[in-house]
Motif scaffolding. Structure first.
Motif, PDB file in Angstrom:
ATOM      1  N   GLY A 116      -2.288  -7.621   1.404  1.00 21.10           N
ATOM      2  CA  GLY A 116      -2.849  -8.904   1.790  1.00 21.10           C
ATOM      3  C   GLY A 116      -4.072  -8.781   2.674  1.00 21.10           C
ATOM      4  O   GLY A 116      -4.394  -7.721   3.215  1.00 21.10           O
ATOM      5  N   LEU A 117      -4.770  -9.902   2.820  1.00 15.13           N
ATOM      6  CA  LEU A 117      -5.967  -9.988   3.650  1.00 15.13           C
ATOM      7  C   LEU A 117      -5.607 -10.486   5.042  1.00 15.13           C
ATOM      8  O   LEU A 117      -4.810 -11.408   5.194  1.00 15.13           O
ATOM      9  CB  LEU A 117      -6.987 -10.936   3.012  1.00 15.13           C
ATOM     10  N   VAL A 118      -6.197  -9.886   6.047  1.00 15.41           N
ATOM     11  CA  VAL A 118      -5.952 -10.295   7.433  1.00 15.41           C
ATOM     12  C   VAL A 118      -6.636 -11.636   7.680  1.00 15.41           C
ATOM     13  O   VAL A 118      -7.847 -11.761   7.481  1.00 15.41           O
ATOM     14  CB  VAL A 118      -6.490  -9.242   8.413  1.00 15.41           C
ATOM     15  N   VAL A 149       8.838   1.663  -4.204  1.00 12.67           N
ATOM     16  CA  VAL A 149       7.837   0.709  -3.737  1.00 12.67           C
ATOM     17  C   VAL A 149       6.679   1.498  -3.135  1.00 12.67           C
ATOM     18  O   VAL A 149       6.888   2.409  -2.330  1.00 12.67           O
ATOM     19  CB  VAL A 149       8.429  -0.249  -2.675  1.00 12.67           C
ATOM     20  N   LEU A 150       5.474   1.149  -3.529  1.00  7.78           N
ATOM     21  CA  LEU A 150       4.280   1.811  -3.011  1.00  7.78           C
ATOM     22  C   LEU A 150       3.411   0.829  -2.246  1.00  7.78           C
ATOM     23  O   LEU A 150       3.351  -0.359  -2.578  1.00  7.78           O
ATOM     24  CB  LEU A 150       3.443   2.402  -4.158  1.00  7.78           C
ATOM     25  N   VAL A 151       2.743   1.338  -1.210  1.00  7.80           N
ATOM     26  CA  VAL A 151       1.661   0.618  -0.550  1.00  7.80           C
ATOM     27  C   VAL A 151       0.407   1.463  -0.687  1.00  7.80           C
ATOM     28  O   VAL A 151       0.483   2.686  -0.815  1.00  7.80           O
ATOM     29  CB  VAL A 151       1.966   0.335   0.937  1.00  7.80           C
ATOM     30  N   ALA A 152      -0.764   0.820  -0.658  1.00  4.76           N
ATOM     31  CA  ALA A 152      -1.995   1.552  -0.933  1.00  4.76           C
ATOM     32  C   ALA A 152      -3.143   1.062  -0.066  1.00  4.76           C
ATOM     33  O   ALA A 152      -3.388  -0.147   0.020  1.00  4.76           O
ATOM     34  CB  ALA A 152      -2.380   1.397  -2.406  1.00  4.76           C
ATOM     35  N   PRO A 153      -3.866   1.976   0.574  1.00  4.34           N
ATOM     36  CA  PRO A 153      -5.091   1.586   1.280  1.00  4.34           C
ATOM     37  C   PRO A 153      -6.195   1.232   0.275  1.00  4.34           C
ATOM     38  O   PRO A 153      -6.335   1.906  -0.760  1.00  4.34           O
ATOM     39  CB  PRO A 153      -5.474   2.843   2.073  1.00  4.34           C
ATOM     40  N   ILE A 154      -6.967   0.206   0.570  1.00  2.00           N
ATOM     41  CA  ILE A 154      -8.116  -0.205  -0.245  1.00  2.00           C
ATOM     42  C   ILE A 154      -9.323  -0.314   0.675  1.00  2.00           C
ATOM     43  O   ILE A 154      -9.235  -0.910   1.751  1.00  2.00           O
ATOM     44  CB  ILE A 154      -7.843  -1.542  -0.954  1.00  2.00           C
ATOM     45  N   MET A 159     -13.045  -4.527  -0.722  1.00  2.00           N
ATOM     46  CA  MET A 159     -12.119  -5.603  -0.400  1.00  2.00           C
ATOM     47  C   MET A 159     -12.125  -5.829   1.108  1.00  2.00           C
ATOM     48  O   MET A 159     -11.227  -5.392   1.824  1.00  2.00           O
ATOM     49  CB  MET A 159     -10.709  -5.272  -0.905  1.00  2.00           C
ATOM     50  N   PRO A 160     -13.136  -6.536   1.627  1.00  2.00           N
ATOM     51  CA  PRO A 160     -13.221  -6.756   3.074  1.00  2.00           C
ATOM     52  C   PRO A 160     -11.988  -7.469   3.617  1.00  2.00           C
ATOM     53  O   PRO A 160     -11.470  -8.400   2.998  1.00  2.00           O
ATOM     54  CB  PRO A 160     -14.466  -7.646   3.215  1.00  2.00           C
ATOM     55  N   GLY A 161     -11.507  -6.975   4.753  1.00  2.00           N
ATOM     56  CA  GLY A 161     -10.388  -7.629   5.419  1.00  2.00           C
ATOM     57  C   GLY A 161      -9.017  -7.241   4.927  1.00  2.00           C
ATOM     58  O   GLY A 161      -8.012  -7.804   5.390  1.00  2.00           O
ATOM     59  N   TYR A 162      -8.937  -6.265   4.018  1.00  2.00           N
ATOM     60  CA  TYR A 162      -7.620  -5.871   3.514  1.00  2.00           C
ATOM     61  C   TYR A 162      -6.817  -5.219   4.629  1.00  2.00           C
ATOM     62  O   TYR A 162      -7.340  -4.464   5.448  1.00  2.00           O
ATOM     63  CB  TYR A 162      -7.778  -4.916   2.339  1.00  2.00           C
ATOM     64  N   PHE A 163      -5.520  -5.502   4.665  1.00  2.00           N
ATOM     65  CA  PHE A 163      -4.668  -5.075   5.783  1.00  2.00           C
ATOM     66  C   PHE A 163      -4.569  -3.558   5.892  1.00  2.00           C
ATOM     67  O   PHE A 163      -4.534  -3.005   6.993  1.00  2.00           O
ATOM     68  CB  PHE A 163      -3.276  -5.680   5.601  1.00  2.00           C
ATOM     69  N   LEU A 164      -4.507  -2.859   4.770  1.00  2.00           N
ATOM     70  CA  LEU A 164      -4.431  -1.396   4.770  1.00  2.00           C
ATOM     71  C   LEU A 164      -5.731  -0.824   4.238  1.00  2.00           C
ATOM     72  O   LEU A 164      -6.093  -1.066   3.078  1.00  2.00           O
ATOM     73  CB  LEU A 164      -3.264  -0.914   3.903  1.00  2.00           C
ATOM     74  N   GLN A 165      -6.432  -0.044   5.067  1.00  2.00           N
ATOM     75  CA  GLN A 165      -7.706   0.512   4.640  1.00  2.00           C
ATOM     76  C   GLN A 165      -7.765   2.032   4.751  1.00  2.00           C
ATOM     77  O   GLN A 165      -8.657   2.653   4.168  1.00  2.00           O
ATOM     78  CB  GLN A 165      -8.861  -0.099   5.443  1.00  2.00           C
ATOM     79  N   THR A 166      -6.849   2.654   5.472  1.00  2.00           N
ATOM     80  CA  THR A 166      -6.886   4.097   5.657  1.00  2.00           C
ATOM     81  C   THR A 166      -5.539   4.722   5.287  1.00  2.00           C
ATOM     82  O   THR A 166      -4.498   4.059   5.314  1.00  2.00           O
ATOM     83  CB  THR A 166      -7.224   4.482   7.107  1.00  2.00           C
ATOM     84  N   CYS A 191     -10.221   6.367  -0.792  1.00  2.00           N
ATOM     85  CA  CYS A 191     -10.185   7.312   0.328  1.00  2.00           C
ATOM     86  C   CYS A 191     -11.580   7.836   0.649  1.00  2.00           C
ATOM     87  O   CYS A 191     -11.979   7.904   1.814  1.00  2.00           O
ATOM     88  CB  CYS A 191      -9.237   8.452  -0.011  1.00  2.00           C
ATOM     89  N   GLN A 192     -12.339   8.198  -0.378  1.00  2.00           N
ATOM     90  CA  GLN A 192     -13.690   8.716  -0.142  1.00  2.00           C
ATOM     91  C   GLN A 192     -14.615   7.650   0.435  1.00  2.00           C
ATOM     92  O   GLN A 192     -15.367   7.902   1.376  1.00  2.00           O
ATOM     93  CB  GLN A 192     -14.277   9.264  -1.443  1.00  2.00           C
ATOM     94  N   VAL A 193     -14.565   6.445  -0.112  1.00  2.00           N
ATOM     95  CA  VAL A 193     -15.448   5.371   0.367  1.00  2.00           C
ATOM     96  C   VAL A 193     -15.135   5.028   1.823  1.00  2.00           C
ATOM     97  O   VAL A 193     -16.046   4.823   2.633  1.00  2.00           O
ATOM     98  CB  VAL A 193     -15.300   4.121  -0.524  1.00  2.00           C
ATOM     99  N   MET A 194     -13.863   5.005   2.188  1.00  2.00           N
ATOM    100  CA  MET A 194     -13.481   4.545   3.515  1.00  2.00           C
ATOM    101  C   MET A 194     -13.462   5.657   4.549  1.00  2.00           C
ATOM    102  O   MET A 194     -13.811   5.439   5.714  1.00  2.00           O
ATOM    103  CB  MET A 194     -12.085   3.897   3.457  1.00  2.00           C
ATOM    104  N   GLU A 195     -13.057   6.872   4.130  1.00  2.00           N
ATOM    105  CA  GLU A 195     -12.791   7.918   5.108  1.00  2.00           C
ATOM    106  C   GLU A 195     -13.494   9.240   4.836  1.00  2.00           C
ATOM    107  O   GLU A 195     -13.828   9.973   5.766  1.00  2.00           O
ATOM    108  CB  GLU A 195     -11.283   8.199   5.168  1.00  2.00           C
TER     109      GLU A 195
END
Length: 273
Positions: A116-118, A149-154, A159-166, A191-195
């Motif tokens: 979700g978005l913050v 169940v998986l969660v994923a950084p984006i 996707m500006p404001g996404y809750f998980l980014q790293t 991962c490359q774009v963000m970190e």
């Protein structure tokens, strides 16, 4: 050696969605993933899988909505999940139940729950406890039917404001909830774009056993993983050396036709199933 699954939301976009299953099989794929199945009956999708000898390895829980029709349109309506959103718990649970129904019909072993978005009025930290509680519930519901169940950084550029980014944020959630069927979906493009420092991230997180799925795309354009900033032949060898036995989703947008762009899979570390 990493096993590659075709992402049918992005690949074969020149074809109607249901025709993409056959196209992937003809190109040698033995597994598929996609974003959302909810515009189609689960039995209709299962028929495509059986007809073409394909395995469903991943799809997303609904991005939002309170009924199946709303869930099928939630992504186009701008919804990006409700894991972290206080007050959306009922819709979150309805979405997970719907995803688990599809997973059982399709024989899919894992679902990705979008975070979700913050909201602009809140700090990210204010949402962490809601995410924890929702994940505990989702992990238990999924465990009851044998699903991960998986969660994923984006990345915040796409996707500006996404809750998980790293990676650290996602792994922190997984470690805190500590459910054995709760894992991280590691998209190397995001991962490359963000970190950056992708090889180190792989060395850090793959040995933990908490990475349940990997996805790839070229950086920065998101095309085939045969050019750009990331040297995927090296990364595929590293993934193999680290003992990862899961699937690698081809979550990229082909430059031209999908079939014509599959030459990158000639690397010895790549196979389609």
């Amino acid at each position: 050696m990493p096993r590659c699954a075709a992402n049918l939301s992005l690949m074969y976009a020149e074809l109607p969605f249901l025709a993409r299953f056959g196209a992937a099989a003809r190109d040698g794929f033995r597994a598929v993933e996609y974003l959302f199945p909810y515009a189609y009956a689960a039995e209709e999708l299962a028929q495509q899988l059986a007809q073409h000898g394909l395995q469903q390895v991943l799809f997303n829980a609904p991005a939002g909505g309170g009924n199946l029709a709303e869930m099928a349109q939630a992504w186009e309506a701008g919804r990006r999940g409700s894991l972290c959103i206080s007050g959306e718990e009922t819709h979150f649970r309805e979405g997970v139940w719907q995803a688990l129904h599809y997973a059982q019909v399709l024989g899919c072993p894992r679902i990705h729950v979008m975070a979700g978005l913050v909201p602009h009025t809140l700090a990210r930290e204010a949402l962490v406890s809601t995410a924890h509680e929702n994940l505990r519930w989702a992990a238990q519901a999924a465990a009851d039917v044998g699903v991960e169940v998986l969660v994923a950084p984006i990345n915040g550029r796409d996707m500006p404001g996404y809750f998980l980014q790293t990676q650290d944020q996602a792994h922190s959630l997984v470690q805190t909830v500590a459910a054995p069927n709760l894992k991280v979906q590691m998209n190397l493009y995001h991962c490359q774009v963000m970190e950056g420092d992708v090889a180190t991230k792989l060395r850090t997180y793959l040995p933990t056993g908490r990475v349940g799925h990997i996805q790839v795309a070229g950086v920065p354009e998101g095309h085939e993983p045969d050019g750009g900033e990331l040297h995927y032949p090296y990364l595929f060898d590293l993934i193999d050396a680290l003992g990862y036995s899961g699937w690698v989703g081809c979550a990229y947008r082909p430059r031209h036709g999908t079939s014509q762009g599959l030459g990158w899979m000639a690397h010895p570390a790549c196979r389609m199933g």
